[in-house]
Design an enzyme around this catalytic site. Sequence first.
Site, short mmCIF file in Angstrom:
data_model
loop_
_atom_site.label_atom_id
_atom_site.label_comp_id
_atom_site.label_asym_id
_atom_site.label_seq_id
_atom_site.Cartn_x
_atom_site.Cartn_y
_atom_site.Cartn_z
N TYR A 60 17.85 71.96 137.77
CA TYR A 60 18.75 71.52 136.87
C TYR A 60 19.72 70.72 137.64
CZ TYR A 60 18.92 72.75 132.19
OH TYR A 60 18.97 73.23 130.54
N GLU A 62 22.14 68.29 137.13
CA GLU A 62 23.30 67.07 135.52
C GLU A 62 24.43 66.23 136.35
OE1 GLU A 62 22.71 70.52 134.24
OE2 GLU A 62 23.15 70.85 132.43
N ASP A 220 14.17 45.72 124.81
CA ASP A 220 13.32 46.77 124.75
C ASP A 220 11.62 46.27 125.30
OD1 ASP A 220 11.61 48.36 124.73
OD2 ASP A 220 11.78 49.12 122.40
N THR A 246 10.18 52.23 128.49
CA THR A 246 9.26 53.69 128.82
C THR A 246 8.38 53.41 130.36
OG1 THR A 246 7.61 53.53 127.77
CG2 THR A 246 9.24 54.39 126.86
N LYS A 249 3.99 53.62 130.18
CA LYS A 249 2.62 52.38 128.83
C LYS A 249 1.74 51.94 130.22
CE LYS A 249 5.23 52.61 124.61
NZ LYS A 249 6.27 52.97 124.77
N ARG A 255 5.94 60.16 131.28
CA ARG A 255 6.93 59.99 130.05
C ARG A 255 8.08 59.88 130.19
NH1 ARG A 255 1.94 60.14 126.42
NH2 ARG A 255 3.16 58.84 124.98
N1 DSN Z 1 4.50 55.23 120.28
C1 DSN Z 1 4.82 53.97 120.98
C2 DSN Z 1 3.04 53.30 120.91
O1 DSN Z 1 2.64 53.02 120.68
O2 DSN Z 1 4.05 51.99 121.11
C3 DSN Z 1 6.29 53.20 121.02
O3 DSN Z 1 6.88 54.30 120.47
#
Ligand code: DSN
Length: 442
Positions: A60, A62, A220, A246, A249, A255
């Site tokens: 943990y 925080e 974003d 994120t 990707k 993730r």
């Molecule tokens: N689910 C994601 C995507 O496939 O682009 C976006 O959050």
Amino acid sequence: MSIKNFYEILKTSEFKDIEVADIINDELTRQRSTLCLIPSENYISREVAIALSSPLNNKYSEGYPHKWKENTVISQNGKYYQGQKNAIAIEELAMKRGLELFTQNPDLYHINVQSLSGAPANLAVLNAFLNKGDTFMGLALDFGGHLTHGHKVNITSKYYNAVQYSLNNNGELDFDEIEKLALLHKPKLIFCGATAYPLKIDFSKFSEIAKKVGAILAADISHICGLCIANEHPHPFPYADVITTTTHKILRGPRAGIIISKKEYGQQIDKSIFPGIQGGPHMSAIAAMAVAFKEAMQPEYRDYIKQVIKNAKVLSEELQKLGFNIVSKRTENHLILLDVVNNGHLSVENGSWLAERLELAGIITNKNTIPGDKKPWIPSGIRIGTPAATTLGMKEDEMKLIANLIKKATENSHSDDTLKNISLEIKTLLNLFIEKNNNLLI
Ligand code: DSN
């Protein structure tokens, strides 16, 4: 045990939970036998995977490795629990690498690496700059935006006043409309960025509009972050005040999400994540993120991104030649949005129908709305992208083959046997590439 065989343990009696092992092994088989064309999915390296399952998960942590006072970092341990030596070390390393990767001058920016994914990162940005009921703007989901950019079912529109902008009839961002809406509604923040937009985003134009109305500009870049850091897409800095992305990707990390802001906003972003909307950060994901950042700093990553774009262009052109209608008429990034209903040549019922049919043929895509779709639950499109296939090493020739296989699977007259034969062809193609990729978690 070699890194290559790390997950082989799942196939042995040493891993005692047979039910879980069976499901994971079956998922591995699925990933090894079907072609992933979902533009937001990818394969992680075994190094990322090992960091992700490390003992840091037990901790943990925080708080932050630093403490703030009046918008300035005063370098003291800002964690709430004891035993933080390594948690602080890994968070600081991820922060340092993240700033190096995403900014030209790390001294001007602050990074928060604790966001659990993209949706909490976007919510944290709104929570940092807006009060309940304040207005912000974002691209509508059915025009390629994200749920958290103000879709009606999302908390971002229930808690704040969300004004949605769309695309023009050519499927391009309509800056005249965006400016008109901004002047009319005076948003406190404008989100730019998308999940299903195949063209480049002009951050400087967004910045001009945001400045006119005194709004924070939040970019974003979850889908295109790799393109931005490889200089294959305009970078949101210095135009944006804050960026979210994120890390799982095109960046091929865990993730998770990160938020990078101009330094003067660092304290409010940190406070917004913790204690604002989250508790303990996922320290093993932060370790895995540090590994992924280092991988993305290598020259090979830039080559990878160039190939992702080349592949998407070829796939898009080939599909067009075969009669598919491409939304926005072209692709300038890693993804393609196909309007599968209004195409004149093909007999396709809707995006759901085609996505399911393609899955039977071993090709994994996702159904997607296209601009102007009236029935989001039966969308007219599918979204495909090249990041995962390119990670496996596929190039232009494979894209041509894939375009032909998609066309073949689309033809209504073909029987289930045809789909099965396509899936076997896909499997053979994948085997060739997977064999060459010992370091990937696949
Ligand atoms: N689910 C994601 C995507 O496939 O682009 C976006 O959050």
